[in-house]
Design a protein around this motif. Structure first.
Motif, PDB file in Angstrom:
ATOM      1  N   UNK A  20       0.692  -1.218  -0.011  1.00 11.43           N
ATOM      2  CA  UNK A  20       0.184   0.136  -0.130  1.00 11.43           C
ATOM      3  C   UNK A  20       0.798   1.326  -0.019  1.00 11.43           C
ATOM      4  N   UNK A  21       1.892   1.251   0.753  1.00 16.42           N
ATOM      5  CA  UNK A  21       2.822   2.186   0.933  1.00 16.42           C
ATOM      6  C   UNK A  21       3.422   2.664  -0.390  1.00 16.42           C
ATOM      7  N   UNK A  22       3.940   1.528  -1.188  1.00 22.12           N
ATOM      8  CA  UNK A  22       4.806   1.641  -2.479  1.00 22.12           C
ATOM      9  C   UNK A  22       3.851   2.218  -3.689  1.00 22.12           C
ATOM     10  N   UNK A  23       2.430   1.833  -3.474  1.00 22.41           N
ATOM     11  CA  UNK A  23       1.530   2.519  -4.477  1.00 22.41           C
ATOM     12  C   UNK A  23       1.243   4.008  -4.292  1.00 22.41           C
ATOM     13  N   UNK A  24       1.253   4.050  -2.848  1.00 25.37           N
ATOM     14  CA  UNK A  24       0.971   5.706  -2.767  1.00 25.37           C
ATOM     15  C   UNK A  24       2.326   6.391  -3.095  1.00 25.37           C
ATOM     16  N   UNK A  25       3.543   5.977  -2.844  1.00 25.90           N
ATOM     17  CA  UNK A  25       4.802   6.755  -3.193  1.00 25.90           C
ATOM     18  C   UNK A  25       4.556   6.892  -4.808  1.00 25.90           C
ATOM     19  N   UNK A  26       4.532   5.879  -5.537  1.00 25.83           N
ATOM     20  CA  UNK A  26       4.568   5.957  -7.237  1.00 25.83           C
ATOM     21  C   UNK A  26       3.610   7.113  -7.570  1.00 25.83           C
ATOM     22  N   UNK A  27       2.404   7.008  -6.783  1.00 24.42           N
ATOM     23  CA  UNK A  27       1.343   8.053  -7.313  1.00 24.42           C
ATOM     24  C   UNK A  27       1.876   9.589  -7.084  1.00 24.42           C
ATOM     25  N   UNK A  28       2.536   9.571  -5.998  1.00 23.56           N
ATOM     26  CA  UNK A  28       3.074  10.944  -5.725  1.00 23.56           C
ATOM     27  C   UNK A  28       4.106  11.229  -6.626  1.00 23.56           C
ATOM     28  N   UNK A  29       4.984  10.262  -7.275  1.00 26.14           N
ATOM     29  CA  UNK A  29       6.103  10.613  -8.082  1.00 26.14           C
ATOM     30  C   UNK A  29       5.495  11.264  -9.371  1.00 26.14           C
ATOM     31  N   UNK A  30       4.233  10.681  -9.647  1.00 27.00           N
ATOM     32  CA  UNK A  30       3.904  10.948 -10.987  1.00 27.00           C
ATOM     33  C   UNK A  30       3.125  12.316 -10.686  1.00 27.00           C
ATOM     34  N   UNK A  31       2.694  12.557  -9.840  1.00 30.51           N
ATOM     35  CA  UNK A  31       2.033  13.976  -9.637  1.00 30.51           C
ATOM     36  C   UNK A  31       3.071  14.968  -9.464  1.00 30.51           C
ATOM     37  N   UNK A  32       4.274  14.896  -8.993  1.00 28.35           N
ATOM     38  CA  UNK A  32       5.036  15.852  -8.771  1.00 28.35           C
ATOM     39  C   UNK A  32       5.798  16.052 -10.132  1.00 28.35           C
ATOM     40  N   UNK A  33       6.212  14.904 -10.831  1.00 32.23           N
ATOM     41  CA  UNK A  33       6.688  15.383 -12.318  1.00 32.23           C
ATOM     42  C   UNK A  33       5.851  16.155 -13.226  1.00 32.23           C
ATOM     43  N   UNK A  34       4.384  16.040 -12.978  1.00 37.34           N
ATOM     44  CA  UNK A  34       3.613  16.740 -13.813  1.00 37.34           C
ATOM     45  C   UNK A  34       3.761  18.393 -13.317  1.00 37.34           C
ATOM     46  N   UNK A  35       3.728  18.552 -12.016  1.00 35.26           N
ATOM     47  CA  UNK A  35       3.920  19.666 -11.568  1.00 35.26           C
ATOM     48  C   UNK A  35       5.422  20.432 -12.001  1.00 35.26           C
ATOM     49  N   UNK A  36       6.456  19.547 -11.792  1.00 31.39           N
ATOM     50  CA  UNK A  36       7.610  20.032 -12.362  1.00 31.39           C
ATOM     51  C   UNK A  36       7.676  20.450 -13.673  1.00 31.39           C
ATOM     52  N   UNK A  37       7.017  19.835 -14.605  1.00 32.81           N
ATOM     53  CA  UNK A  37       6.823  20.110 -16.162  1.00 32.81           C
ATOM     54  C   UNK A  37       6.204  21.403 -16.215  1.00 32.81           C
ATOM     55  N   UNK A  38       5.090  21.771 -15.396  1.00 29.14           N
ATOM     56  CA  UNK A  38       4.255  22.950 -15.605  1.00 29.14           C
ATOM     57  C   UNK A  38       5.197  24.172 -15.244  1.00 29.14           C
TER      58      UNK A  38
END
Length: 539
Positions: A20-38
């Motif tokens: 459960x923790x691993x899936x939560x971490x991967x989801x946050x990585x995806x969201x942060x990469x999107x914000x960095x691109x913006x």
């Protein structure tokens, strides 16, 4: 973003995350990469805007400079003043190829600068022609000198190998070109001078009178004798090579800058034409030839250069077995002795002079023994030889000399009428720790001194200004004195100007303290004395 969970234990350890923790971490990585691109997109947009703003700012600055140039003071500067600036930048050197290119570059800047350069007549008054110059254009040199107007013109010509004939265009320039005031010739040998005189004859036949050559008033000839040994035997020397000098020449300079002249050339030097010598009012010679000097009866400026001179080269008439000839200069007022490092030749010449009208004496690069001899003989070049009671010299110049202040004092004792003393690029030693200013506190030493110049003094000389106030007090009077300006000018206390400059080596010394400078400034102002130390005007 997923619901926040406490992951601090994972950030601070190497534990493996739960599913459960691993899936939560991967989801946050995806969201942060999107914000960095913006944010990166936003940064690129801002950089584009900054670049555009900088370009717009530069364009505005360029426009501002254009408008400022329109109202700038340099545009309103009169062409005459701008021409004076050009002259200060380029003169007094004779214009060679590089110097002439600089003037042409100034003329190409704009019409106003071209006009200013054209109005600066001295810029166009000289030309230097070297042997390596690829051909001489008569039209170009004549046009260049023609822009000088009424400014006296001069040409310096450096010839080449003895075998090479003079450039025909140069001979044509001397015969048919603009009138010259001064001609300087740097030649390999007298053979070059003889060939130049012969080449002039053909152009004189074609020229309209008066010839340019016949109007020259000043001439300098320097024989280098480079490689002369290869051709000396083949040259049949005339009795003298100087009969072809124009009759208009009243100032003549004969030099041997590179080496001592060969023995075969000594005879024509010693027999310069008498008529030519009698009409000179200025004469400069590397070797003091008695025959030449005794006919210079109208000379007012005399320069004797002892470069490479030795006793046997002074002349047979000055040998110890022969009586010393007496040379009279009734009109001479300026005498310069150069490179008198060999004491004996200078001594013999000085003891043969009679100069009753001498007012300026200059010794450049002279031996200390020469100064001591002048002092011991009570100025043989002036007072003893001119048969007057006091030395008539008003201005004494010691340039590039080395002596002690005590020796200088003994020299000055013979100049009771001296009004100006100049020490330039010299070294003054003080073995007894008594400087020149301490000696000048005694008003019996050069009592009529008006101007004291200590210029560019070299190591170890450093002028201590501490005695200067006492010198000012002893040698000047308050401006409110009832004697008046005329009385001040001729009274024993008549000091009016003191200028002191040190060489670059000595300028690192600590400056005098402010209290001393204030005292000197106050005293000089009350006495009307101009004081300048290292280009700083104190009063």
């Amino acid at each position: 973003m997923a619901q926040p969970r406490d992951l601090s234990h994972l950030f601070s350890s190497n534990d493996v995350p739960e599913p459960g923790e691993e899936s939560f971490v991967k989801l946050n990585i995806k969201n942060l990469l999107g914000k960095i691109f913006e944010v990166q997109q936003l940064e690129e947009d801002l950089l584009i805007q900054i670049s555009q703003a900088r370009a717009q700012l530069q364009a505005l600055k360029d426009d501002l400079r254009q408008y400022q140039r329109v109202v700038s003071s340099i545009r309103r500067m009169p062409a005459e003043i701008l021409g004076e600036i050009f002259k200060l930048s380029l003169l007094p050197q004779t214009m060679n190829v590089q110097g002439r290119s600089w003037i042409v570059t100034l003329c190409l800047v704009c019409k106003h600068w071209c006009l200013a350069a054209r109005l600066a007549r001295p810029l166009w008054s000289s030309a230097r022609i070297d042997v390596d110059t690829k051909g001489i254009s008569f039209d170009k040199v004549a046009a260049w000198l023609g822009r000088a107007g009424v400014t006296p013109r001069s040409i310096t010509y450096r010839a080449g190998d003895i075998e090479r004939l003079p450039d025909p265009q140069f001979a044509k320039l001397l015969a048919q070109g603009p009138h010259l005031d001064h001609l300087s010739l740097v030649l390999n040998s007298p053979l070059c001078f003889t060939r130049l005189l012969h080449s002039l004859e053909s152009f004189k036949a074609e020229a309209e009178k008066p010839f340019s050559w016949d109007l020259i008033r000043s001439m300098a000839v320097d024989f280098t004798f480079s490689g002369w040994g290869r051709y000396e035997r083949r040259w049949e020397q005339p009795p003298t090579i100087f009969h072809g000098i124009p009759r208009s020449v009243t100032s003549f300079q004969l030099q041997f800058s590179s080496q001592r002249p060969p023995q075969r050339f000594v005879h024509p030097i010693r027999h310069l034409p008498t008529e030519f010598l009698e009409r000179l009012n200025s004469f400069s010679v590397t070797y003091p030839i008695p025959y030449a000097l005794q006919h210079c009866v109208n000379v007012e400026f005399l320069t004797i250069d002892f470069y490479h001179a030795t006793s046997e080269w002074i002349g047979d008439s000055l040998t110890p077995r022969s009586p010393r000839p007496v040379v009279h200069f009734p009109h001479l007022h300026t005498l310069c002795l150069l490179h008198a490092t060999d004491f004996n030749p200078a001594k013999k010449v000085i003891q043969s002079l009679r100069t009753p009208s001498l007012t300026t004496l200059k010794i450049c690069d002279g031996a200390v023994e020469l100064c001591q001899e002048i002092s011991r003989l009570h100025q043989p070049s002036v007072s003893k030889l001119s048969q007057v009671e006091a030395c008539p010299v008003r201005h004494l110049i010691l340039d590039k000399t080395s002596c002690t202040t005590r020796t200088l004092r003994s020299v000055l004792l013979g100049f009771s009428l001296l009004t100006r003393l100049t020490l330039q690029s010299s070294s003054l030693y003080t073995p007894d720790f008594v400087g020149i200013l301490e000696y000048l506190q005694d008003t019996t030493l050069v009592p009529r001194l008006v101007t004291l110049e200590l210029l560019g003094l070299k190591h170890p000389t450093y002028i201590d200004l501490l005695p200067l106030p006492k010198v000012i007090e002893a040698r000047s009077q308050p401006e409110s004195s009832s004697h008046g300006e005329a009385a001040l000018r001729h009274s024993p206390g008549c000091l009016r100007k003191v200028i002191v400059t040190h060489s670059a080596f000595n300028r690192g010394r600590p400056p005098p303290n402010n209290a001393l400078l204030q005292e000197i400034r106050k005293l000089a102002k009350s006495r009307g004395v101009l004081i300048s130390v290292d280009s700083k005007l104190l009063c």
